[in-house]
Structures are given as C-alpha cells and as structure tokens.
Design a protein around this motif. Structure first.
Motif, mmCIF file in Angstrom:
data_model
loop_
_atom_site.group_PDB
_atom_site.id
_atom_site.type_symbol
_atom_site.label_atom_id
_atom_site.label_comp_id
_atom_site.label_asym_id
_atom_site.label_seq_id
_atom_site.Cartn_x
_atom_site.Cartn_y
_atom_site.Cartn_z
ATOM 1 N N LEU A 199 3.756 6.629 -2.519
ATOM 2 C CA LEU A 199 4.022 6.891 -3.932
ATOM 3 C C LEU A 199 2.849 6.428 -4.783
ATOM 4 O O LEU A 199 2.436 7.129 -5.713
ATOM 5 C CB LEU A 199 5.303 6.172 -4.365
ATOM 6 C CG LEU A 199 5.624 6.206 -5.868
ATOM 7 C CD1 LEU A 199 5.897 7.628 -6.326
ATOM 8 C CD2 LEU A 199 6.822 5.307 -6.167
ATOM 9 N N LEU A 250 8.760 4.553 -11.325
ATOM 10 C CA LEU A 250 9.682 5.063 -10.304
ATOM 11 C C LEU A 250 10.170 3.944 -9.392
ATOM 12 O O LEU A 250 11.325 3.955 -8.956
ATOM 13 C CB LEU A 250 9.006 6.160 -9.485
ATOM 14 C CG LEU A 250 8.688 7.467 -10.225
ATOM 15 C CD1 LEU A 250 8.084 8.489 -9.271
ATOM 16 C CD2 LEU A 250 9.937 8.040 -10.889
ATOM 17 N N ALA A 251 9.308 2.971 -9.106
ATOM 18 C CA ALA A 251 9.731 1.847 -8.273
ATOM 19 C C ALA A 251 10.795 1.002 -8.973
ATOM 20 O O ALA A 251 11.685 0.451 -8.327
ATOM 21 C CB ALA A 251 8.528 0.982 -7.911
ATOM 22 N N GLY A 254 18.568 2.324 -8.910
ATOM 23 C CA GLY A 254 17.345 1.863 -9.563
ATOM 24 C C GLY A 254 17.357 0.347 -9.694
ATOM 25 O O GLY A 254 18.387 -0.247 -10.037
ATOM 26 N N GLY A 286 13.783 4.328 -10.037
ATOM 27 C CA GLY A 286 14.020 5.560 -9.284
ATOM 28 C C GLY A 286 15.339 5.648 -8.549
ATOM 29 O O GLY A 286 16.026 6.655 -8.591
ATOM 30 N N ILE A 295 5.641 -1.387 -4.202
ATOM 31 C CA ILE A 295 5.722 0.060 -4.404
ATOM 32 C C ILE A 295 5.426 0.757 -3.083
ATOM 33 O O ILE A 295 4.497 0.377 -2.355
ATOM 34 C CB ILE A 295 4.717 0.517 -5.479
ATOM 35 C CG1 ILE A 295 5.026 -0.175 -6.815
ATOM 36 C CG2 ILE A 295 4.739 2.035 -5.644
ATOM 37 C CD1 ILE A 295 3.995 0.085 -7.899
ATOM 38 N N ASP A 314 16.650 4.041 -2.840
ATOM 39 C CA ASP A 314 15.782 3.446 -1.825
ATOM 40 C C ASP A 314 16.600 2.701 -0.783
ATOM 41 O O ASP A 314 16.150 2.512 0.347
ATOM 42 C CB ASP A 314 14.788 2.482 -2.479
ATOM 43 C CG ASP A 314 13.745 3.206 -3.304
ATOM 44 O OD1 ASP A 314 13.082 4.098 -2.751
ATOM 45 O OD2 ASP A 314 13.615 2.899 -4.496
ATOM 46 N N GLY A 330 10.711 3.064 -4.743
ATOM 47 C CA GLY A 330 10.167 4.251 -5.388
ATOM 48 C C GLY A 330 9.914 5.416 -4.469
ATOM 49 O O GLY A 330 9.632 6.524 -4.938
#
Length: 346
Positions: free
Chosen positions: A263, A274-275, A234, A278, A259, A281, A176
C-alpha cells in the motif's frame, strides 16, 4: 446425487444444495459419537467448557463484497474469517460454525462449490467446523455465519471495556492492505492498472483473502492482555469503540502505525489515511502495558517482530464523548473525513 455427477453449470435445488454441503463437510462419513452435524433440523454438539463464545456476522452482495469482482471461493473465505477474527478478539479459538446461504435460484453447482471451498478452506486453516445452517432463495447473495469459540482462559475473555489510562495501544500487524486492495480492484474494473503488478496482487489478496489473527489470541491471553478488538471497520473507529466502552480517550501517533508495504508503495499519498480508517484488515488492536506488548510481539514470527507494536496510548476521558486523537510527527492533530466504515452512516 453427488455433486460430481452434475454439471457445474446446472442450476441447483435446495435438496441438491444440502447434499453438496453434507458431502463437503462430512465427506459422507459419520460425525463424532453423540453429535449430530449437517442434514438434521439442528446440530447437536459436545462442549467441555463452562463458557462459550458466540458471534454472528452477515455479508451482503453490494455492501460487503461485489460478487462480480470476486471469486466464489473468496466470498466463502471472507464470510468465515470475519467471524474467526471476532472469536480471536475475545481471546478464544473457533469451534463450530453455522452457515446460512441466501442465493439466487439461478446459482450454479460450481458456484456453490466455490463458496464451500472458501468456507472449508478458512475453517481448516484457522479453526472451526461447519455443523449446519440454512438455505433460501434470494434476489441477491446474503451469507450469514454464526460461530462458537472456546475461551483460552475461562476466567479472562478479552473485552472492550478494560482499557485504562496508562495503557499503551498496539496492533498485531500492518494495516490498510484491504482498503488498498479495494482501491486497486475499482481501478482495474475501470481499466486503470496504474500500479505495479506485484503490489496490485498483494493488495487484492489482502482484500479478498484476509488472515484473522487467531494465531495471536493465545499470546494476548497468556501474557496478560485484557482489552482487545479486531480491526474490521478501521483502526480509528474500532479504537473509539474501545474508548467508549472503557470510559477513556486515546492518542494515536500516525507515524508509528504499521502500513502494509504494498500500500505504501502503490498509494503513498493516501497510505496513512487508509491504514487508519480502511478496515477489513482483521488485525487485532489491544491496550496493555509495555511488557505485555513486548511479549506479544515476541510470539510473532521473527521477521515481523520489529514492525508491529505500540501505536498510541490510553488517556483519561477529556470530555463527555470519547475521542481518538491522531497526531503527526510534529505533534499536530490530523483529522480525516471518516474514522472508518459505519454501516448506517449513510
């Protein structure tokens, strides 16, 4: 003419561009015997492996990045690490990269050197060598990279189609942060600095300069993992792709998903979403047994061991289409508007 003999603000020709790349990549020196690097019609490389991992990724201004909100260095960095992450997800180490630059004719020498500093910085840090490419004039910036990799186990690449019921699902790090950085960047461009400055800096760094988990590819292979994928679009969408390839479903425990701390502090109301959805990453998601996951965790730096690991499990396919179910702490299903980033979703 060397780049240091030109003004950083001067416009650039194709010949200048190629010469700058040659100087930055080779330092003006010779490449290894029997090989041909930047400057000829094609590269000549020496391989000592039976199998070669090959990937390609393109980044388009306005789609994958916003050039008016990023440094040229960060643009170059990001286009390389996205490929290095794909190589790591196959259980391999980066070897060679070919870079195609489509840039406006008004691009300055200093801008190009910024891109190259990011490209070479990422290659120096995570592995690989720039050996060639192409240049073309374009109305918008488009950067395409092709990269080769060397399998760490010639017989067992990590794949998407090897998840099995009974496997647990794990991730290699917090998620995230990049999506949080995008959110912070958009707020900043609107004059809204609503979060702690340190948290904002950490999130922006996660978005602009992500770190591919090339360091853990060896551990995954060594300890017997067979199924992995990088988290680029994601967690939910990428895990669903594993499920589709493997003919299984998955269940994710939202409370166990690590997470990014900045964030969680900056945007607690959307941190979990979002984690999970999103993207960018560039951690790895993989399916394996509990012992393998424990061994992979032990390969991480001591300060990280307790944070990362099991986030869910693989179960038999329940219906025709693959499904990733997300459960809250009470065991209730959670649904989100989107599972992740889909380039063609509209």
């Amino acid at each position: 003419m060397h780049s240091d003999e030109r003004s950083a603000q001067a416009p650039i020709s194709e010949s200048d561009l190629v010469e700058i790349i040659k100087q930055r990549v080779n330092g003006g020196g010779a490449v290894p015997d029997g090989e041909v690097g930047v400057g000829d019609d094609a590269a000549v490389l020496r391989f000592d492996a039976d199998h070669i991992v090959l990937t390609a990724d393109a980044m388009v201004d306005g789609v994958h990045f916003l050039s008016d909100s990023m440094t040229w260095h960060d643009i170059g960095w990001k286009c390389i690490v996205s490929n290095q992450s794909d190589i790591a997800a196959m259980g391999a180490q980066p070897e060679h990269a070919v870079l195609t630059l489509a840039i406006p004719a008004t691009t300055r020498v200093g801008d190009l050197e910024g891109i190259l500093s990011g490209v070479i910085g990422a290659l120096d840090r995570y592995g690989g060598k720039l050996v060639g490419g192409d240049t073309v004039s374009s109305d918008r910036i488009i950067i395409s990279v092709s990269m080769t990799g060397r399998l760490l186990n010639e017989e067992k690449p990590l794949k998407r189609d090897t998840a099995r019921p009974g496997h647990l699902v794990a991730v290699t790090g917090p998620l995230g942060g990049s999506a949080g950085g995008l959110m912070a960047m958009k707020e900043a461009t609107q004059g809204k600095h609503q979060i702690n400055a340190d948290d904002e800096a950490q999130l922006l760094n996660a978005h602009f300069r992500p770190n591919p988990r090339v360091d853990l590819a060896g551990a995954l292979v060594e300890f017997g993992a067979e199924c992995a994928m990088d988290v680029s679009d994601g967690l939910l969408l990428d895990l669903e792709r594993i499920c589709v390839a493997s003919g299984v479903d998955a269940v994710v425990d939202a409370a166990r998903v690590p997470i990014e701390p900045a964030l969680q502090r900056a945007y607690p109301e959307v941190a979990t979403e979002l984690a999970l959805t999103g993207g960018e990453d560039y951690e790895l998601v993989y399916a394996a047994d509990a012992e393998t996951i424990a061994d992979v965790n032990s390969a991480q730096h001591s300060g990280e061991k307790a944070q990362f690991g099991i986030v869910g499990k693989i179960i038999p396919r329940q219906r025709t289409d693959a499904k990733v179910t997300v459960l809250d702490e009470a065991g209730r299903e959670i649904e989100f508007d989107a599972k992740g980033w889909d380039h063609f979703a509209g």
